[in-house]
Design a protein around this motif. Sequence first.
Motif, PDB file in Angstrom:
ATOM      1  N   PRO A 143     -25.220  21.863  -3.621  1.00 13.42           N
ATOM      2  CA  PRO A 143     -25.118  20.559  -2.940  1.00 13.42           C
ATOM      3  C   PRO A 143     -26.285  19.635  -3.287  1.00 13.42           C
ATOM      4  O   PRO A 143     -26.092  18.436  -3.534  1.00 13.42           O
ATOM      5  N   MET A 144     -27.487  20.190  -3.323  1.00 16.21           N
ATOM      6  CA  MET A 144     -28.647  19.366  -3.656  1.00 16.21           C
ATOM      7  C   MET A 144     -28.626  18.973  -5.133  1.00 16.21           C
ATOM      8  O   MET A 144     -29.029  17.869  -5.485  1.00 16.21           O
ATOM      9  N   THR A 145     -28.108  19.863  -5.972  1.00 15.87           N
ATOM     10  CA  THR A 145     -28.002  19.527  -7.393  1.00 15.87           C
ATOM     11  C   THR A 145     -27.104  18.303  -7.597  1.00 15.87           C
ATOM     12  O   THR A 145     -27.427  17.415  -8.384  1.00 15.87           O
ATOM     13  N   MET A 146     -26.006  18.239  -6.848  1.00 16.22           N
ATOM     14  CA  MET A 146     -25.119  17.077  -6.933  1.00 16.22           C
ATOM     15  C   MET A 146     -25.882  15.800  -6.583  1.00 16.22           C
ATOM     16  O   MET A 146     -25.791  14.791  -7.280  1.00 16.22           O
ATOM     17  N   THR A 147     -26.616  15.859  -5.474  1.00 20.93           N
ATOM     18  CA  THR A 147     -27.394  14.690  -5.045  1.00 20.93           C
ATOM     19  C   THR A 147     -28.372  14.268  -6.133  1.00 20.93           C
ATOM     20  O   THR A 147     -28.501  13.085  -6.453  1.00 20.93           O
ATOM     21  N   ILE A 148     -29.035  15.263  -6.717  1.00 19.81           N
ATOM     22  CA  ILE A 148     -30.058  14.954  -7.713  1.00 19.81           C
ATOM     23  C   ILE A 148     -29.433  14.384  -8.977  1.00 19.81           C
ATOM     24  O   ILE A 148     -29.946  13.432  -9.569  1.00 19.81           O
ATOM     25  N   ILE A 149     -28.289  14.932  -9.378  1.00 23.46           N
ATOM     26  CA  ILE A 149     -27.598  14.395 -10.553  1.00 23.46           C
ATOM     27  C   ILE A 149     -27.234  12.925 -10.323  1.00 23.46           C
ATOM     28  O   ILE A 149     -27.428  12.073 -11.186  1.00 23.46           O
ATOM     29  N   ILE A 150     -26.732  12.642  -9.136  1.00 22.16           N
ATOM     30  CA  ILE A 150     -26.268  11.281  -8.857  1.00 22.16           C
ATOM     31  C   ILE A 150     -27.426  10.294  -8.795  1.00 22.16           C
ATOM     32  O   ILE A 150     -27.409   9.245  -9.453  1.00 22.16           O
ATOM     33  N   LEU A 151     -28.455  10.623  -8.035  1.00 20.71           N
ATOM     34  CA  LEU A 151     -29.590   9.696  -7.920  1.00 20.71           C
ATOM     35  C   LEU A 151     -30.219   9.443  -9.292  1.00 20.71           C
ATOM     36  O   LEU A 151     -30.504   8.306  -9.655  1.00 20.71           O
ATOM     37  N   ASN A 152     -30.400  10.522 -10.057  1.00 19.93           N
ATOM     38  CA  ASN A 152     -31.046  10.358 -11.358  1.00 19.93           C
ATOM     39  C   ASN A 152     -30.152   9.654 -12.363  1.00 19.93           C
ATOM     40  O   ASN A 152     -30.651   8.910 -13.211  1.00 19.93           O
ATOM     41  N   SER A 153     -28.835   9.880 -12.298  1.00 16.30           N
ATOM     42  CA  SER A 153     -28.004   9.225 -13.305  1.00 16.30           C
ATOM     43  C   SER A 153     -27.919   7.723 -13.048  1.00 16.30           C
ATOM     44  O   SER A 153     -27.944   6.945 -13.997  1.00 16.30           O
ATOM     45  N   LEU A 154     -27.859   7.299 -11.770  1.00 17.33           N
ATOM     46  CA  LEU A 154     -27.860   5.856 -11.498  1.00 17.33           C
ATOM     47  C   LEU A 154     -29.167   5.236 -11.988  1.00 17.33           C
ATOM     48  O   LEU A 154     -29.176   4.161 -12.575  1.00 17.33           O
ATOM     49  N   TRP A 155     -30.267   5.929 -11.770  1.00 20.97           N
ATOM     50  CA  TRP A 155     -31.574   5.405 -12.177  1.00 20.97           C
ATOM     51  C   TRP A 155     -31.694   5.339 -13.702  1.00 20.97           C
ATOM     52  O   TRP A 155     -32.005   4.286 -14.270  1.00 20.97           O
ATOM     53  N   ILE A 156     -31.429   6.461 -14.378  1.00 16.98           N
ATOM     54  CA  ILE A 156     -31.694   6.519 -15.810  1.00 16.98           C
ATOM     55  C   ILE A 156     -30.716   5.640 -16.597  1.00 16.98           C
ATOM     56  O   ILE A 156     -31.096   4.927 -17.510  1.00 16.98           O
ATOM     57  N   TRP A 157     -29.448   5.667 -16.209  1.00 10.01           N
ATOM     58  CA  TRP A 157     -28.446   4.863 -16.915  1.00 10.01           C
ATOM     59  C   TRP A 157     -28.819   3.376 -16.856  1.00 10.01           C
ATOM     60  O   TRP A 157     -28.681   2.645 -17.832  1.00 10.01           O
ATOM     61  N   ASN A 158     -29.280   2.923 -15.686  1.00 10.63           N
ATOM     62  CA  ASN A 158     -29.556   1.500 -15.502  1.00 10.63           C
ATOM     63  C   ASN A 158     -30.974   1.097 -15.859  1.00 10.63           C
ATOM     64  O   ASN A 158     -31.308  -0.078 -15.828  1.00 10.63           O
ATOM     65  N   ASP A 159     -31.825   2.061 -16.179  1.00 11.39           N
ATOM     66  CA  ASP A 159     -33.233   1.743 -16.395  1.00 11.39           C
ATOM     67  C   ASP A 159     -33.402   0.821 -17.596  1.00 11.39           C
ATOM     68  O   ASP A 159     -32.754   0.975 -18.627  1.00 11.39           O
ATOM     69  N   PHE A 160     -34.284  -0.149 -17.427  1.00 10.23           N
ATOM     70  CA  PHE A 160     -34.516  -1.098 -18.512  1.00 10.23           C
ATOM     71  C   PHE A 160     -35.940  -1.042 -19.049  1.00 10.23           C
ATOM     72  O   PHE A 160     -36.151  -0.967 -20.258  1.00 10.23           O
ATOM     73  N   LEU A 161     -36.925  -1.055 -18.155  1.00  9.54           N
ATOM     74  CA  LEU A 161     -38.294  -1.266 -18.599  1.00  9.54           C
ATOM     75  C   LEU A 161     -38.837  -0.126 -19.458  1.00  9.54           C
ATOM     76  O   LEU A 161     -39.457  -0.374 -20.491  1.00  9.54           O
TER      77      LEU A 161
END
Lengths: 293, 279
Positions: B196-214
Amino acid sequence: MTRKWWLSSWLQQLVFTGPATAAFAIIVLLPFFLGMYYAFTDWNGVADTASFVGFDNFKAAVQDEGFRNSFLFTAKLTAAAVILTNVLAFLLALLLTQPLRMRGALRTVFFLPNVIGGLLLGFIWQFIFVKGFAAIGTATNWHLFNLPWLGDESTSFWAIVIVSMWSGAGYLMVIYIAAMINVPKELNEAASIDGANALTRLRHITLPLVMPAITIGLFLSLSWSFKAFDVILSLTKGGPFNSTQSVALNIYAEAFQNNRYGLGTAKALIFFLVVAAITTVQVQLTKKREVQA
Amino acid sequence: MKTINRTLRARTWTLEGAAVLLALVFLVPFYFLLVNSVKPYADILLDAAALPKALNWHNYSKAFDVMNFPRAFRNSFVITVSSILGLTLFGSMAAYRMVRKPNLYNRILFAVFVAAMVIPFQSIMIPLMKVGSWFHLVNSIPGIWVCYIGFGSSLTIFLYHGFVKSIPLEIEEAAVVDGCSPYGVFWRIVFPLLKPMTMTIIILNSLWIWNDFLLPQLMLSRAGLRTIPLSTFSFFGQYTKQWDLALAGLVMGVLPIVLFFLFLQKHIIEGITAGSVKG
């Protein structure tokens, strides 16, 4: 025997914590401490040598009007965006915890803007403000839409606030909904029998009980606005006349456009201290107001 | 009783109406984006609010080529997925060890990871460039991968740490008695329980990394390594105010993450709720 045990214990420590710790040390800790050193030098980013200049960079940073203005702008933006985004998110959550038919679809719609990253978000809204608003203004003749959005200082400010609300409210709403669902129904029913109206119940039951979620909501939106960079870069580029230049943009420009890395790192260190102080104070303050059901 | 019911129903309908109205307001930007992305430039200037007279897919094919969309998508995809794999694996291993062996060293290490969460990226990006060139991390996908592991490990370890604590030790002890090595215990028993925590971590990190610009903007200057946000940025630099192409490009840039959200929205919303309940 003990030696073997000791070795295998250290091997395990290395295997389990090694990779994360090594990456973290190189990517976060090393630059962090290196920045503390460079902040006291006249490093230009290219040269291998940098001479020690004492507190000169900090003096220059404090005297830099552009930097001071960027702090002022960031503070104002944060105040407006944090309050308005949380209020909107809270209202959306109140609405979506009612027995509405389209609750699921509505939640999707309100959350959707959040998955769009800051840079693309700013570009999309640049179009909306420049062309979309003009079209609405022509059709409705409402003065609000005929303003030069992104063209002058105060409307640019509010443009950024609007975009922050559009993208952040859904995320905070999800957190508020989760908290509101956990408010025991009996409390509201009992209060209702005792004659408390909806507003009184909201103020004396829901609000105190969702306080932990409000802590999180304030904390998150505070850090979003305070570090705002991408969305401002693509929406206004910090303009007009640097009036919407956030601290992050100012630091970026100082280092990578003016090539004054020493001054840039000094500014970055000041920025870090302010962010750390604000978040600590804010979490402490809100935590005091939390209650248990 | 009947009147109470009726007022109650009227109230619910009013609320429903208000909510739907608000949702429409939220959708207006998407309307402008989609509608104008298939119009010729002249029609956008004429009236941006009007529906298109015909579907002009030419904008899309042009933007697709100029942005080199397949390449940008592949870069974004490779960086996001590999970083998430690394973060999930290394983060869970580190958090597990820190919970199960809470000696002084590990307690200090955990405290440092958590404290570092208040460091804003912009406050260390300048010296990071120096470090990046020392370790040859600039202009390389493995290089930016190391950066994401470094920046993401704080939150990932923090979230896993809380979760590992809730896993009963008896299960692991039983496995050790059965002859399982410490690594086997983690991989076969603990890691699956962390799901369950792995799912949360995958989601939070994928939104961050996919959208990261700087970070990519600083680390990946070579055109061949551009991610979606980077290629959108340079596309806008070339075609300023060419809204017909720009909007088509934006739609393509936004589409993958929007689809990702629509398919996984139940997990995403749960993940965000779980990930935010901290501090």
